[in-house]
Design an enzyme around this catalytic site. Structure first.
Site, mmCIF file in Angstrom:
data_model
loop_
_atom_site.group_PDB
_atom_site.id
_atom_site.type_symbol
_atom_site.label_atom_id
_atom_site.label_comp_id
_atom_site.label_asym_id
_atom_site.label_seq_id
_atom_site.Cartn_x
_atom_site.Cartn_y
_atom_site.Cartn_z
ATOM 1 N N ARG A 87 -23.705 12.546 10.329
ATOM 2 C CA ARG A 87 -23.842 11.811 9.169
ATOM 3 C C ARG A 87 -24.457 10.628 9.155
ATOM 4 O O ARG A 87 -25.481 10.560 8.067
ATOM 5 C CB ARG A 87 -22.273 11.311 8.702
ATOM 6 C CG ARG A 87 -21.566 12.302 8.312
ATOM 7 C CD ARG A 87 -19.882 11.639 8.105
ATOM 8 N NE ARG A 87 -19.142 12.688 7.504
ATOM 9 C CZ ARG A 87 -17.819 12.283 7.220
ATOM 10 N NH1 ARG A 87 -17.382 11.407 7.272
ATOM 11 N NH2 ARG A 87 -16.957 13.420 6.976
ATOM 12 N N LEU A 132 -1.822 7.056 2.106
ATOM 13 C CA LEU A 132 -0.874 8.129 3.217
ATOM 14 C C LEU A 132 -0.386 7.068 4.221
ATOM 15 O O LEU A 132 0.813 7.524 4.626
ATOM 16 C CB LEU A 132 -2.127 8.920 3.926
ATOM 17 C CG LEU A 132 -2.799 9.968 2.835
ATOM 18 C CD1 LEU A 132 -3.618 10.749 3.755
ATOM 19 C CD2 LEU A 132 -1.407 10.849 2.437
ATOM 20 N N ALA A 133 -1.151 5.966 4.516
ATOM 21 C CA ALA A 133 -0.482 5.246 5.655
ATOM 22 C C ALA A 133 0.830 4.332 5.172
ATOM 23 O O ALA A 133 1.900 4.490 5.551
ATOM 24 C CB ALA A 133 -1.276 4.254 6.142
ATOM 25 N N GLY A 134 0.685 3.712 4.091
ATOM 26 C CA GLY A 134 1.730 2.901 3.371
ATOM 27 C C GLY A 134 2.868 3.742 2.817
ATOM 28 O O GLY A 134 4.138 3.430 3.080
ATOM 29 N N GLY A 191 0.904 -1.190 0.046
ATOM 30 C CA GLY A 191 -0.120 0.045 -0.147
ATOM 31 C C GLY A 191 0.828 1.204 -0.128
ATOM 32 O O GLY A 191 1.901 1.414 0.662
ATOM 33 N N SER A 232 -18.677 17.487 -0.794
ATOM 34 C CA SER A 232 -18.321 17.758 0.673
ATOM 35 C C SER A 232 -19.438 18.070 1.727
ATOM 36 O O SER A 232 -20.653 18.791 0.988
ATOM 37 C CB SER A 232 -17.408 18.919 0.731
ATOM 38 O OG SER A 232 -17.527 19.751 2.100
ATOM 39 N N GLU A 241 -6.537 2.945 7.119
ATOM 40 C CA GLU A 241 -8.010 2.544 7.195
ATOM 41 C C GLU A 241 -7.934 0.835 7.329
ATOM 42 O O GLU A 241 -9.020 0.266 7.533
ATOM 43 C CB GLU A 241 -8.604 2.847 5.937
ATOM 44 C CG GLU A 241 -10.121 2.705 5.966
ATOM 45 C CD GLU A 241 -10.902 3.273 4.829
ATOM 46 O OE1 GLU A 241 -10.278 4.076 4.085
ATOM 47 O OE2 GLU A 241 -12.091 3.048 4.490
ATOM 48 N N LEU A 274 -7.408 11.064 7.218
ATOM 49 C CA LEU A 274 -6.148 11.346 6.784
ATOM 50 C C LEU A 274 -5.112 11.369 8.027
ATOM 51 O O LEU A 274 -3.899 11.138 8.052
ATOM 52 C CB LEU A 274 -6.217 12.701 6.166
ATOM 53 C CG LEU A 274 -7.159 12.803 5.005
ATOM 54 C CD1 LEU A 274 -7.266 14.224 4.348
ATOM 55 C CD2 LEU A 274 -6.846 11.658 3.969
ATOM 56 N N HIS A 317 -21.885 8.340 3.964
ATOM 57 C CA HIS A 317 -22.004 9.646 4.018
ATOM 58 C C HIS A 317 -23.055 10.225 3.241
ATOM 59 O O HIS A 317 -23.613 9.539 2.256
ATOM 60 C CB HIS A 317 -20.862 10.078 3.067
ATOM 61 C CG HIS A 317 -20.297 11.353 3.255
ATOM 62 N ND1 HIS A 317 -20.783 12.482 2.778
ATOM 63 C CD2 HIS A 317 -19.097 11.969 3.692
ATOM 64 C CE1 HIS A 317 -20.385 13.384 2.980
ATOM 65 N NE2 HIS A 317 -19.082 13.248 3.581
HETATM 66 C C1 LIG Z 1 -13.988 10.448 -1.639
HETATM 67 C C2 LIG Z 1 -13.469 10.332 -0.380
HETATM 68 C C3 LIG Z 1 -13.108 11.460 0.437
HETATM 69 C C4 LIG Z 1 -12.707 11.549 1.594
HETATM 70 N N1 LIG Z 1 -12.233 12.724 2.292
HETATM 71 C C5 LIG Z 1 -11.671 12.624 3.686
HETATM 72 C C6 LIG Z 1 -11.165 13.911 4.372
HETATM 73 O O1 LIG Z 1 -11.726 14.681 3.857
HETATM 74 N N2 LIG Z 1 -10.768 13.759 5.354
HETATM 75 C C7 LIG Z 1 -10.193 12.648 5.938
HETATM 76 O O2 LIG Z 1 -9.490 12.555 6.904
HETATM 77 N N3 LIG Z 1 -10.528 11.448 5.123
HETATM 78 C C8 LIG Z 1 -11.327 11.394 4.076
HETATM 79 N N4 LIG Z 1 -11.681 10.112 3.502
HETATM 80 C C9 LIG Z 1 -11.097 8.953 3.958
HETATM 81 C C10 LIG Z 1 -9.591 8.623 3.579
HETATM 82 O O3 LIG Z 1 -9.240 9.314 2.405
HETATM 83 C C11 LIG Z 1 -8.977 7.270 3.636
HETATM 84 O O4 LIG Z 1 -9.492 6.696 4.747
HETATM 85 C C12 LIG Z 1 -7.649 7.122 3.765
HETATM 86 O O5 LIG Z 1 -6.954 8.109 2.807
HETATM 87 C C13 LIG Z 1 -7.155 5.871 3.707
HETATM 88 O O6 LIG Z 1 -5.712 5.996 3.401
HETATM 89 P P1 LIG Z 1 -4.940 4.329 3.607
HETATM 90 O O7 LIG Z 1 -3.483 4.837 3.276
HETATM 91 O O8 LIG Z 1 -5.372 3.507 4.537
HETATM 92 O O9 LIG Z 1 -5.469 3.629 2.108
HETATM 93 P P2 LIG Z 1 -5.534 3.808 0.730
HETATM 94 O O10 LIG Z 1 -5.030 5.255 0.326
HETATM 95 O O11 LIG Z 1 -6.701 3.568 0.232
HETATM 96 O O12 LIG Z 1 -4.470 2.857 0.040
HETATM 97 C C14 LIG Z 1 -4.336 1.730 -0.257
HETATM 98 C C15 LIG Z 1 -3.049 1.497 -0.911
HETATM 99 O O13 LIG Z 1 -3.057 -0.050 -0.823
HETATM 100 C C16 LIG Z 1 -2.680 -0.514 -2.209
HETATM 101 N N5 LIG Z 1 -3.287 -1.977 -2.136
HETATM 102 C C17 LIG Z 1 -4.646 -2.352 -1.656
HETATM 103 N N6 LIG Z 1 -4.591 -3.728 -1.950
HETATM 104 C C18 LIG Z 1 -3.486 -4.256 -2.656
HETATM 105 C C19 LIG Z 1 -3.218 -5.452 -2.846
HETATM 106 N N7 LIG Z 1 -4.052 -6.641 -2.667
HETATM 107 N N8 LIG Z 1 -1.773 -5.305 -3.175
HETATM 108 C C20 LIG Z 1 -1.018 -4.431 -3.517
HETATM 109 N N9 LIG Z 1 -1.425 -3.259 -3.080
HETATM 110 C C21 LIG Z 1 -2.840 -3.174 -2.509
HETATM 111 C C22 LIG Z 1 -3.434 0.407 -3.132
HETATM 112 O O14 LIG Z 1 -2.534 0.272 -4.239
HETATM 113 C C23 LIG Z 1 -3.000 1.479 -2.355
HETATM 114 O O15 LIG Z 1 -1.753 1.945 -2.679
HETATM 115 C C24 LIG Z 1 -12.201 10.237 2.398
HETATM 116 C C25 LIG Z 1 -12.448 8.991 1.557
HETATM 117 C C26 LIG Z 1 -13.148 9.074 0.497
HETATM 118 C C27 LIG Z 1 -13.453 7.792 -0.321
#
Ligand SMILES: Cc1cc2nc3c(=O)[nH]c(=O)nc-3n(C[C@H](O)[C@H](O)[C@H](O)COP(=O)(O)OP(=O)(O)OC[C@H]3O[C@@H](n4cnc5c(N)ncnc54)[C@H](O)[C@@H]3O)c2cc1C
Ligand code: SF4
Ligand code: FES
Lengths: 247, 673
Positions: free
Chosen positions: B362, B74-76, B71, B315, B461, B477, B297
């Protein structure tokens, strides 16, 4: 709505590829362009033909995955991404030609999917600020004038889709480069590495096989994020300075 | 607000004690403590204590220690960059063609940080309290406090990287208030905060790629976790271009693979978001916690037809000025809304919740919209016989503030709406409908973010995280970056201090078995030659989940859903149609693997929802409501994390309960009336 679709099919990098023609009926004007392709793919699967491969992910115009050449225009007739284009932008009965991005530095992988990893390698060659985690001063330590912050933001909205390259007759990535150079160049945090950044990124750009800029401006009219042409002037200016400084 | 500890009278038929709704669907297991690695003592000292006590890997040895990060969101992305900077040997994976395209890119609103730059009384303590309360008292105090504590450093880090946050004329950072909290602590970059934060993390990651500490594997999908002698030691991934099945071994594995909202088929997630990485780990022994906690949402653009592939979020700030209504009479559903007189409109949120009106949380706004449509008073196109939309009307706002002011506040959202729907929201009221947006559930982790498999860490997440039963706006985020930049790099070193672990090779039986399992699954899909496309199964699963495990859940509905999912799953394995070959790009094959895992997850979500006979956070059980229809929590019964253990194919999962102990906050029942 009803369409005749002429779509580029190519089995793999070695296959010469060619256009195949499909008819699609019962398209709603509320469908996005990619949803229209989804429907076509379901139809192909039902008829035992392999579905068309194309890149897409967010379908919100922000991830930069989608990348189709539609009737000869990168992302089609509107100034937006392919995923945000809707069928109401076409006429009933129209013939639509769909091809992949064409550029030496973006080889075709399969059908409409191309390899844009050159962009990542350009960023790895200097498109960053070298600050290790935990080493940052307080966020308010350095105020940034609003005009600079706003300009940095405007150009930082580049989604790395590659439409600028696809639209450019020279296959240049100067708009993409200029956007990053300007984003970091507008901010105090980007100053220390300003020279090495532009030198490194431009060298990588040329190495990847992107062409030079001859100020045609097709890039900026194709750019879904409205990145302005003057970022290329900034790029050239920064490059001249870097060379003067011995880079 | 009332204290809930006494809400359930043992004599009442509603007493949850008399219920074990999920009996027969699960097996009770040993309780969990959740206190592994969690220091005690004063709340505000716990994290610094842990940072100090976690052992350090000698810098000279780090190059010999290998870490896999799945991943690049933001986290990975932040974790891989930070671990690379620290000198470990990192391999980073994503399924997109570039790490910059992870779904975090789509987040709009902003990121919280307890900086108190506005001097409006914000503090770590207040952010902690708001998050605990927002999560409806279903998260851990220690974790949430830590999240609030590191939030300020995130903002510093991002600014130093060149993230162009919004600024005021004096050059200082601007903040806004978000999601109904009383302080302005949300940092933002117009409507593209996620994009800008992710580009910051991506650039930090690419810097490490350039420096040779991180090796990047794009277009690679993790399909299996490798567990050797009880420890996570690698992954099996498929190169999505060549189809090659690759083995990657390491000293530890970090999963930061995002959320599984796409189990509902339609959601605001990107098309590729999946549960495969975490689900494969679950099947190898990692517990899945609170899988039923889903956030829905309220302000998304409604479905326009059967072709719909995803939903777009707008939003929530729209609810500040827009008024939500439906016609009083179902007969008016297809009338031009501008011709429906004031008296024939039902501004239902203002009617039911006069104090909060259109700004209720929400989940309440979402549930009420569904209720209106279920009553037949929905508006917009009919899809499958029901109109699923309610009006969000700006006519009053335009009259009161002028079109210009409305344009400057919401212009980009109005444009987006117009582009997607072809309607002009300045002239005709917008139509909105709720959509699945975020999942609070995920792999269970301890204070160190370590899963129940030693050596497996989970961030963002993908873990069950710090949001309890509901997440506050702008906090995902924050959590993703907290985990990746600050928490994980500090906790994982304690585990890695015992490394390097025994060398293993690709012919180790556990590795061979994992690889063979992946190959067998692919072979199965390629040879089934059935009659139904993968998408058609995914859509059907999504409909079941939305109907029975969506905004409002009942015992009967959930039981029915479990039956439907089981039948669908059987059919899927016998009848799915995947054309083409496995040794090239094959998007149907990719989707088939994801849908196979969603089918299993969907069943577990329903079992979890069935077991939790209470309404809390985003989880609403119809059997648990107050007389006037509001959510009713049962702290005496359900103040625990439900951590589910995989018991094998076709076996009932094992439920481990981790009691939530509140030492510093008083549990309160929320009320918005
Ligand atoms: C439309 C929308 C708006 C949002 N707005 C906000 C906001 O304003 N404020 C807020 O705090 N949060 C918001 N959120 C929530 C927030 O964006 C997400 O919870 C957060 O960004 C998740 O980050 P993450 O790094 O955990 O995962 P992600 O960003 O989803 O990254 C997942 C990563 O894992 C990789 N991956 C997944 N499965 C596999 C696999 N099997 N093999 C290899 N790679 C894989 C993908 O390629 C990707 O790189 C919003 C979400 C959405 C959908
Ligand atoms: S500059 Fe514009 S066209 Fe080029 S990659 Fe960026 S967003 Fe796409
Ligand atoms: S699919 Fe993400 S920008 Fe088009």
């Amino acid at each position: 709505m009803k369409f005749t679709l002429k779509i580029w099919r190519q089995d793999g990098p070695q296959d010469p590829g060619g256009i195949r023609t499909y008819e699609l009926d019962e398209v709603s004007e509320d469908m996005s362009f990619l949803e229209m392709l989804d429907v076509l793919n379901e139809q192909l699967i039902a008829g035992d033909e392999e579905p068309i491969v194309f890149d897409h992910d967010c379908r919100e115009g922000i991830c930069g995955s989608c990348d189709l050449m539609i009737n000869g225009e990168a992302h089609g007739p509107e100034v937006t991404t392919t995923c945000q284009l809707h069928m109401r932008s076409f006429h009933d009965g129209e013939t639509i030609t769909v091809e992949p991005w064409r550029a030496t530095a973006f080889p075709v992988i399969k059908d409409l999917m191309v390899d844009r990893s050159a962009f990542d390698r350009i960023i790895a060659s200097g498109g960053f600020v070298s600050v290790n985690t935990g080493a940052a001063p307080d966020a308010h330590a350095t105020p940034v004038p609003k005009e600079n912050a706003d300009r940095a933001f405007d150009v930082a909205t580049c989604i790395g889709c590659g439409a600028c390259v696809a639209a450019c007759p020279n296959g240049s990535a100067s708009l993409f480069l200029g956007a990053k150079i300007t984003h970091l160049g507008e901010l105090p945090q980007g100053q220390a590495e300003r020279d090495s950044r532009v030198a490194g990124m431009v060298a990588q750009h040329d190495h990847e096989g992107f062409g030079g800029c001859t100020n045609i401006g097709e890039c900026t009219s194709a750019c879904p994020k409205g990145i302005p042409l003057d970022v290329i002037s900034q790029l050239n200016k920064d490059l001249r300075t870097a060379i003067k400084h011995g880079h | 607000m009332t204290d809930t500890l006494k809400t359930s009278d043992p004599a009442s038929p509603d007493d949850p004690q008399r219920h074990d709704d999920a009996a027969g669907y699960y097996v009770p297991g040993e309780p969990l403590t959740g206190r592994e690695h969690a220091p005690d003592g004063p709340l505000e000292e716990r994290w610094s204590k842990r940072v100090f006590e976690a052992r350090i890997v000698n810098p000279a040895n780090r190059r010999k220690v290998s870490v896999i990060v799945v991943g690049t969101g933001l986290a990975g992305g932040s974790a891989a960059a930070t671990l690379g900077e620290a000198g470990y040997q990192v391999k980073s994976f994503c399924y997109q063609d570039s790490p910059r395209r992870a779904h975090s890119i789509a987040a709009q609103g902003g990121i919280n940080g307890a900086k108190n730059y506005k001097g409006d009384g914000d503090s770590v303590q207040r952010l902690f309290y708001d998050t605990i309360k927002g999560g409806d008292y279903r998260s851990r105090e220690s974790n949430v406090y830590r999240l609030a504590e590191v939030s300020a450093s995130i903002i510093d880090q991002c600014v130093a990287q060149g993230v162009p946050f919004a600024r005021e004329y004096g050059g200082l950072l601007d903040n806004r208030s978000f999601g109904g909290v009383q302080v302005s602590r949300t940092f933002y970059a117009r409507g593209q905060t996620g994009q800008q934060l992710l580009i910051g993390a991506y650039q930090a990651l690419e810097r490490q790629v350039g420096a040779g500490t991180v090796e990047m594997f794009t277009r690679h999908e993790m399909l299996e976790l490798v567990v050797v002698d009880g420890r996570a030691r690698g992954i099996i991934a498929r190169d999505m271009v060549t189809g090659e099945i690759e083995t990657h071994l390491a000293d530890t594995v970090v999963l930061a693979s995002g959320g599984y909202g796409n189990v509902f088929f339609l959601s605001t997630n990107a098309m590729g978001c999946n549960v495969t990485a975490t689900w494969r780990a679950h099947r190898k022994g990692a517990y899945m916690a609170n899988p039923c906690y889903t956030q829905i949402h309220p302000t998304c653009i409604p479905v326009s037809g059967a072709h719909q592939s995803k939903l777009t979020l707008m939003s929530e700030s729209l609810r500040n000025d827009g008024r939500i209504w439906v016609p009083k009479d179902a007969k008016d559903a297809d009338k031009d809304p501008r011709e429906i007189p004031e008296d024939d409109r039902d501004y239902y949120l203002e009617r039911i919740y006069p104090a909060f009106g259109n700004l209720v949380p929400r989940d309440i706004a979402s549930r009420q919209a569904k209720n209106m449509c279920d009553e037949g008073r929905g508006v917009g196109p009919e899809v499958d016989g029901v109109r699923r939309g309610v009006y969000l009307d700006f006519a009053d706002a335009i009259e009161r503030l002028g079109r210009k002011a409305v344009e400057s506040k919401y212009g980009n959202l109005f444009d987006m709406y117009a582009r997607i729907t072809g309607e002009d929201p300045y002239e005709v009221p917008m139509r909105i409908y709720p959509a699945v947006h975020y999942v609070m559930g995920g792999l269970w982790v301890d204070y160190d973010l370590q899963a129940s498999i030693p050596g497996l860490f989970v961030a963002g997440e993908a873990n069950f995280s710090d949001h309890g039963a509901n997440r506050l706006g702008a906090s995902a985020l924050m959590q993703g970056l907290a985990d990746g930049y600050f928490v994980l790099p500090n906790t994982i070193r304690d585990y890695l201090a015992d490394s390097p672990f025994d060398k293993i090779t690709e012919d180790h039986p556990a590795v061979v078995e994992a690889r063979q399992a992946v190959q067998a699954r692919i072979d199965h899909f390629m040879t089934t030659k059935g009659t139904r496309s993968v998408d058609s199964y995914h859509r059907e699963l999504g409909n079941i989940m939305w109907e029975y495990c969506g905004m409002e859940r009942t015992e009967d509905g959930l039981k029915k859903a479990i039956d439907l999912i089981r039948t669908l799953k059987d059919d899927f394995w016998r009848n799915v149609k995947v054309l083409g070959s496995a040794d090239t790009v094959n998007q149907s094959l990719e989707k088939a693997g994801r849908v196979a895992d969603f089918l299993e997850l969907g069943e577990l979500m329903c079992i979890d929802a069935l077991n939790r006979r209470e309404s809390c956070g985003g989880h609403f059980r119809a059997e648990s409501q107050t007389e006037d229809g509001e959510a009713l929590r049962h702290d005496d019964q359900y103040a625990y994390v439900a951590a589910w253990e995989w018991a094998g194919e076709g076996q009932a999962p094992v439920l481990h309960k981790e009691d939530l102990v509140y030492e510093f906050t008083e549990m309160k029942q929320r009320s918005y009336k």
